[in-house]
Design a protein around this motif. Structure first.
Motif, PDB file in Angstrom:
ATOM      1  N   LEU A 209       0.832  -1.202   0.000  1.00  0.00           N
ATOM      2  CA  LEU A 209       0.000   0.000   0.000  1.00  0.00           C
ATOM      3  C   LEU A 209       0.870   1.257   0.000  1.00  0.00           C
ATOM      4  O   LEU A 209       0.564   2.239  -0.679  1.00  0.00           O
ATOM      5  CB  LEU A 209      -0.927   0.010   1.214  1.00  0.00           C
ATOM      6  CG  LEU A 209      -2.074  -1.001   1.206  1.00  0.00           C
ATOM      7  CD1 LEU A 209      -2.802  -0.984   2.547  1.00  0.00           C
ATOM      8  CD2 LEU A 209      -3.066  -0.703   0.077  1.00  0.00           C
ATOM      9  N   SER A 210       1.973   1.226   0.761  1.00  0.00           N
ATOM     10  CA  SER A 210       2.876   2.379   0.826  1.00  0.00           C
ATOM     11  C   SER A 210       3.548   2.629  -0.509  1.00  0.00           C
ATOM     12  O   SER A 210       3.659   3.768  -0.960  1.00  0.00           O
ATOM     13  CB  SER A 210       3.948   2.164   1.910  1.00  0.00           C
ATOM     14  OG  SER A 210       3.371   2.130   3.186  1.00  0.00           O
ATOM     15  N   GLU A 215      -0.059   5.878  -6.663  1.00  0.00           N
ATOM     16  CA  GLU A 215      -0.567   5.278  -7.894  1.00  0.00           C
ATOM     17  C   GLU A 215      -1.956   4.697  -7.689  1.00  0.00           C
ATOM     18  O   GLU A 215      -2.402   3.818  -8.406  1.00  0.00           O
ATOM     19  CB  GLU A 215       0.389   4.173  -8.359  1.00  0.00           C
ATOM     20  CG  GLU A 215       1.794   4.688  -8.644  1.00  0.00           C
ATOM     21  CD  GLU A 215       2.777   3.549  -8.862  1.00  0.00           C
ATOM     22  OE1 GLU A 215       2.335   2.385  -8.891  1.00  0.00           O
ATOM     23  OE2 GLU A 215       3.974   3.826  -8.995  1.00  0.00           O
ATOM     24  N   GLU A 216      -2.616   5.171  -6.612  1.00  0.00           N
ATOM     25  CA  GLU A 216      -3.966   4.711  -6.288  1.00  0.00           C
ATOM     26  C   GLU A 216      -4.041   3.187  -6.153  1.00  0.00           C
ATOM     27  O   GLU A 216      -4.899   2.532  -6.754  1.00  0.00           O
ATOM     28  CB  GLU A 216      -4.975   5.198  -7.336  1.00  0.00           C
ATOM     29  CG  GLU A 216      -5.296   6.681  -7.221  1.00  0.00           C
ATOM     30  CD  GLU A 216      -6.578   7.057  -7.916  1.00  0.00           C
ATOM     31  OE1 GLU A 216      -7.532   7.453  -7.231  1.00  0.00           O
ATOM     32  OE2 GLU A 216      -6.621   6.963  -9.144  1.00  0.00           O
ATOM     33  N   ALA A 217      -3.113   2.620  -5.390  1.00  0.00           N
ATOM     34  CA  ALA A 217      -3.164   1.185  -5.111  1.00  0.00           C
ATOM     35  C   ALA A 217      -4.449   0.883  -4.341  1.00  0.00           C
ATOM     36  O   ALA A 217      -4.736   1.508  -3.331  1.00  0.00           O
ATOM     37  CB  ALA A 217      -1.950   0.781  -4.282  1.00  0.00           C
ATOM     38  N   TYR A 248      -5.810   3.506   6.486  1.00  0.00           N
ATOM     39  CA  TYR A 248      -4.353   3.654   6.467  1.00  0.00           C
ATOM     40  C   TYR A 248      -3.908   4.468   5.249  1.00  0.00           C
ATOM     41  O   TYR A 248      -3.094   5.381   5.371  1.00  0.00           O
ATOM     42  CB  TYR A 248      -3.685   2.272   6.438  1.00  0.00           C
ATOM     43  CG  TYR A 248      -2.208   2.328   6.158  1.00  0.00           C
ATOM     44  CD1 TYR A 248      -1.306   2.654   7.157  1.00  0.00           C
ATOM     45  CD2 TYR A 248      -1.711   2.075   4.876  1.00  0.00           C
ATOM     46  CE1 TYR A 248       0.055   2.723   6.897  1.00  0.00           C
ATOM     47  CE2 TYR A 248      -0.358   2.143   4.599  1.00  0.00           C
ATOM     48  CZ  TYR A 248       0.516   2.466   5.625  1.00  0.00           C
ATOM     49  OH  TYR A 248       1.872   2.543   5.346  1.00  0.00           O
ATOM     50  N   VAL A 249      -4.442   4.141   4.080  1.00  0.00           N
ATOM     51  CA  VAL A 249      -4.082   4.860   2.854  1.00  0.00           C
ATOM     52  C   VAL A 249      -4.452   6.344   2.988  1.00  0.00           C
ATOM     53  O   VAL A 249      -3.674   7.229   2.624  1.00  0.00           O
ATOM     54  CB  VAL A 249      -4.764   4.241   1.624  1.00  0.00           C
ATOM     55  CG1 VAL A 249      -4.596   5.139   0.408  1.00  0.00           C
ATOM     56  CG2 VAL A 249      -4.174   2.857   1.334  1.00  0.00           C
ATOM     57  N   LYS A 274       0.759  13.849  -7.587  1.00  0.00           N
ATOM     58  CA  LYS A 274       1.659  13.005  -6.803  1.00  0.00           C
ATOM     59  C   LYS A 274       0.886  12.094  -5.849  1.00  0.00           C
ATOM     60  O   LYS A 274       1.334  10.981  -5.537  1.00  0.00           O
ATOM     61  CB  LYS A 274       2.631  13.875  -5.988  1.00  0.00           C
ATOM     62  CG  LYS A 274       3.823  14.392  -6.764  1.00  0.00           C
ATOM     63  CD  LYS A 274       4.737  15.203  -5.858  1.00  0.00           C
ATOM     64  CE  LYS A 274       6.017  15.584  -6.581  1.00  0.00           C
ATOM     65  NZ  LYS A 274       6.895  14.414  -6.808  1.00  0.00           N
ATOM     66  N   LEU A 275      -0.255  12.559  -5.383  1.00  0.00           N
ATOM     67  CA  LEU A 275      -1.043  11.796  -4.416  1.00  0.00           C
ATOM     68  C   LEU A 275      -2.100  10.912  -5.081  1.00  0.00           C
ATOM     69  O   LEU A 275      -2.878  10.257  -4.393  1.00  0.00           O
ATOM     70  CB  LEU A 275      -1.727  12.751  -3.428  1.00  0.00           C
ATOM     71  CG  LEU A 275      -0.770  13.512  -2.503  1.00  0.00           C
ATOM     72  CD1 LEU A 275      -1.513  14.605  -1.757  1.00  0.00           C
ATOM     73  CD2 LEU A 275      -0.118  12.559  -1.516  1.00  0.00           C
ATOM     74  N   GLY A 276      -2.119  10.911  -6.419  1.00  0.00           N
ATOM     75  CA  GLY A 276      -3.040  10.021  -7.123  1.00  0.00           C
ATOM     76  C   GLY A 276      -4.440  10.553  -7.275  1.00  0.00           C
ATOM     77  O   GLY A 276      -5.367   9.772  -7.538  1.00  0.00           O
ATOM     78  N   PHE A 277      -4.638  11.873  -7.109  1.00  0.00           N
ATOM     79  CA  PHE A 277      -5.963  12.453  -7.302  1.00  0.00           C
ATOM     80  C   PHE A 277      -6.148  12.834  -8.774  1.00  0.00           C
ATOM     81  O   PHE A 277      -5.182  13.170  -9.460  1.00  0.00           O
ATOM     82  CB  PHE A 277      -6.149  13.689  -6.409  1.00  0.00           C
ATOM     83  CG  PHE A 277      -6.284  13.353  -4.952  1.00  0.00           C
ATOM     84  CD1 PHE A 277      -7.502  12.967  -4.420  1.00  0.00           C
ATOM     85  CD2 PHE A 277      -5.179  13.410  -4.109  1.00  0.00           C
ATOM     86  CE1 PHE A 277      -7.626  12.651  -3.073  1.00  0.00           C
ATOM     87  CE2 PHE A 277      -5.283  13.095  -2.766  1.00  0.00           C
ATOM     88  CZ  PHE A 277      -6.521  12.704  -2.246  1.00  0.00           C
TER      89      PHE A 277
END
Length: 306
Positions: A209-210, A215-217, A248-249, A274-277
């Motif tokens: 997850l980290s 990449e929006e895992a 957690y994510v 960068k944060l996958g938004f």
């Protein structure tokens, strides 16, 4: 000139609720309940009987009790004297700390162990802060007076001493854990310990997850990669870390967002990417849901000097 020491960036959130001192008479009882936060309880005087899940125990003056979130418990003063206590409900978004806090449903620290720390001193300092903020009102208004707004400086002191208390409690928990590690290792060799297997799997989920944070895992994707069902993945992770993989994510994204806002001059579109938004507006809406502030409100204002 070279830096001699460089500390890592620390942008973690401490949530503190229900922090108070109390005094309960003989015969007092608090029915079975549970909290969504971790709880720390200190027996200041007298004694109190607890039922944790189905385990019975008695705390005496000087004892500390750390209770994991979600654990059902009840308390009773079965002695002939008053029971005095300090108690705080808290949460931290640091995964390593949460993992240690969630290692067992509860952890009892006896007076003799606690005396090796500064816990009693920190509690006395906290009590002084709270005493300072008591307003001179009639006895009937005492409860309302205690909940009146704290001065900003005293809020910082409350957070500081709460963190120091958590630090010392975790240190004692860690020492206790290391003290019994050899016996656990021997037992694990003789018979595969399912708790160790659970921890290993949870750590692998956390790592994946980290690595996929930006990449929006998805939890479903990680579960599939590890040949687990989504519910198995969530259950194993929650058991070790005390929160769901989705929570957690979110906490890790919030932590990284705060760091990028404070330590860089990146535009919102770059931070969102960068944060996958999907967009800066999507990131801004989510950040406001997390913190109650927009990213631009949270970001420090830099003033140029001539």
């Amino acid at each position: 000139m070279e830096d001699l020491y460089r500390f890592p960036n620390i942008i973690n959130t401490l949530q503190v609720t229900g922090c108070h001192f109390g005094l309960k008479p003989p015969g007092w009882h608090y029915p079975r309940h549970h909290h969504h936060l971790f709880e720390l309880l200190y027996c200041v005087e007298g004694e109190v009987a607890h039922e944790m899940n189905r385990d019975a125990m008695t705390m005496q003056a000087g004892d500390w009790l750390l209770i994991k979130s979600g654990v059902r418990h009840q308390s009773s003063n079965t002695a002939k004297s008053d029971y005095g206590f300090f108690n705080v409900h808290f949460d931290l978004d640091d995964p390593e700390i949460r993992s240690l806090l969630s290692a067992t449903p509860y952890q009892l620290i006896r007076h003799k162990e606690a005396e090796r720390s500064k816990l009693r001193y920190y509690v006395s300092e906290l009590e002084e802060v709270m005493q300072r903020n008591r307003t001179k009102q009639p006895e009937a208004e005492a409860t309302a007076a205690l909940s009146s707004p704290l001065r900003f400086e005293d809020k910082l002191l409350l957070q500081s001493y709460t963190l120091l208390i958590i630090h010392d409690v975790l240190q004692l928990v860690r020492e206790h854990k290391h003290g019994s590690i050899r016996g656990q290792a021997i037992a694990a060799e003789k018979e595969k310990d399912p708790s160790l297997f659970t921890a290993d799997i949870a750590h692998m989920i956390e790592e994946k997850l980290s690595l996929g944070l930006c990449e929006e895992a998805t939890v479903a994707g990680v579960a599939k990669e590890m040949n687990l069902s989504r519910s198995q993945c969530s259950k194993l992770f929650s058991k070790v870390y005390g929160l769901s993989p989705r929570q957690y994510v979110s906490q890790q994204k919030l932590k990284l967002a705060k760091e990028l806002l404070v330590t860089t001059h990146l535009p919102m579109t770059d931070i969102a990417e960068k944060l996958g938004f999907h967009s800066a507006s999507h990131f801004s809406r989510q950040f406001r849901r997390w913190t109650g502030q927009s990213p631009s409100e949270f970001k420090p204002r830099h003033h140029s000097t001539n």
